[in-house]
Enzyme design. Structure first.
Site, PDB file in Angstrom:
ATOM      1  N   ASP A  94       0.867  -1.176   0.000  1.00 50.53           N
ATOM      2  CA  ASP A  94       0.000   0.000   0.000  1.00 50.53           C
ATOM      3  C   ASP A  94       0.905   1.228   0.000  1.00 50.53           C
ATOM      4  O   ASP A  94       1.901   1.268   0.722  1.00 50.53           O
ATOM      5  CB  ASP A  94      -0.849   0.057   1.265  1.00 50.53           C
ATOM      6  CG  ASP A  94      -2.003  -0.933   1.280  1.00 50.53           C
ATOM      7  OD1 ASP A  94      -2.028  -1.840   0.422  1.00 50.53           O
ATOM      8  OD2 ASP A  94      -2.873  -0.813   2.162  1.00 50.53           O
ATOM      9  N   HIS A 150       4.897  -7.413  -0.007  1.00 56.66           N
ATOM     10  CA  HIS A 150       4.511  -8.668  -0.629  1.00 56.66           C
ATOM     11  C   HIS A 150       5.151  -8.834  -2.005  1.00 56.66           C
ATOM     12  O   HIS A 150       5.690  -7.883  -2.572  1.00 56.66           O
ATOM     13  CB  HIS A 150       2.986  -8.753  -0.730  1.00 56.66           C
ATOM     14  CG  HIS A 150       2.295  -8.783   0.599  1.00 56.66           C
ATOM     15  ND1 HIS A 150       1.735  -9.932   1.125  1.00 56.66           N
ATOM     16  CD2 HIS A 150       2.093  -7.809   1.526  1.00 56.66           C
ATOM     17  CE1 HIS A 150       1.210  -9.661   2.318  1.00 56.66           C
ATOM     18  NE2 HIS A 150       1.413  -8.383   2.577  1.00 56.66           N
ATOM     19  N   SER A 254       8.409   3.734   5.034  1.00 52.38           N
ATOM     20  CA  SER A 254       9.529   4.040   4.156  1.00 52.38           C
ATOM     21  C   SER A 254       9.116   3.920   2.695  1.00 52.38           C
ATOM     22  O   SER A 254       8.006   4.293   2.336  1.00 52.38           O
ATOM     23  CB  SER A 254      10.721   3.147   4.462  1.00 52.38           C
ATOM     24  OG  SER A 254      11.882   3.692   3.873  1.00 52.38           O
TER      25      SER A 254
END
Length: 287
Positions: A94, A150, A254
């Site tokens: 995200d 992911h 980050s």
């Protein structure tokens, strides 16, 4: 020409004077305090300040997390991030898509007026040469985002390298004002082979990022080292991860940079800079 404002340059200058490693270590320790009055207040103030809800998380009660870091790296319900059908190249996180496109002459765009070379980012010219003529995508994770990382494609881990560096903020303001920001900061580079070609995932550390983890090494940082880049590490046993599998996480927010070899991806025609992404959404087609 750079689009940096005077406030951007002032913020970048301030960071050069700050003890960023010490500040990040202090944040690391604060996020692991388990004293209930402190950690519960920390979590609730953070949720209120950033408008965070837990309806997508597996754990929906704020006070149930053992510490702030457990809340920050919380797992989501499996249905919360459906994966785009293959052969889509998935967004690994995200976040906000800050830049994407071809590696022109082996260089990546950081912000208007700033670019940097893949050899510096990966700390190895030979590794960078594999991606010349390929593509990249840079995704910024804000504090309110989901912070697990992911796999964009199914792949086999071929190696990884830890690269010591600074811990400057990686927000848009700093990216506009500080040349070669992502090649200066501490980072972990993981290389994968897939049926469509090779790709690399660069996990960039930043101010207040208390730690970087992968599923095969566990915690990589802290401590935040100084000195030259580490040697390329190779797995002692084969490790294959499926598209959508968790490969790592940030303990605080980050940036992730995805690099692909030539011809691997055809970007979606709807993709654009500053676009909000969710893990599992399609960035384009893997070929």
């Amino acid at each position: 020409m750079s689009t940096a404002r005077a406030s951007d340059r002032l913020f970048a200058l301030l960071q050069r004077c700050l003890p960023t490693r010490l500040l990040s270590l202090c944040m690391y320790r604060l996020t692991r305090v388990r004293w209930k009055p402190f950690k519960n207040l920390f979590i609730r103030v953070f949720m209120r300040g950033f408008g965070i809800r837990l309806d997508e998380a597996i754990e929906t009660e704020p006070d149930a997390f053992v510490d702030f870091n457990a809340f920050f790296t919380r797992a989501l319900q499996p249905s919360a991030r459906p994966l785009a059908p293959a052969p889509a190249l998935l967004s690994p996180v995200d976040g906000t898509l800050s830049q994407f496109g071809p590696l022109q002459a082996g260089r990546l765009m950081q912000a208007k007026g700033h670019d940097y070379d893949a050899a510096s980012l990966l700390a190895d010219a030979a590794d960078a040469a594999r991606f010349t003529g390929g593509d990249f995508a840079t995704i910024y994770l804000a504090p309110y985002n989901y912070h697990r990382i992911h796999m964009p494609l199914s792949g086999r881990l071929s190696g990884w390298r830890y690269i010591p560096g600074r811990l400057f903020s990686v927000n848009a303001s700093t990216a506009r004002a500080m040349p070669r920001l992502f090649a200066r900061n501490e980072r972990l580079v993981a290389f994968f082979d897939s049926d469509q070609g090779a790709f690399a995932m660069v996990l960039v550390g930043a101010l207040f990022v208390g730690g970087i983890e992968t599923v095969w090494t566990g915690a990589v940082t802290p401590p935040h080292h100084r000195g030259p880049p580490g040697d390329l590490q190779r797995p002692t046993t084969p490790l294959a991860l499926q598209r959508g599998d968790e490969m790592g996480r940030f303990n605080m927010g980050s940036t992730v940079i995805l690099l692909t070899t030539p011809g691997l991806v055809q970007w979606s025609h709807t993709l654009q800079g500053a676009q909000t992404l969710r893990m599992g959404e399609s960035l384009g087609q893997a070929r």
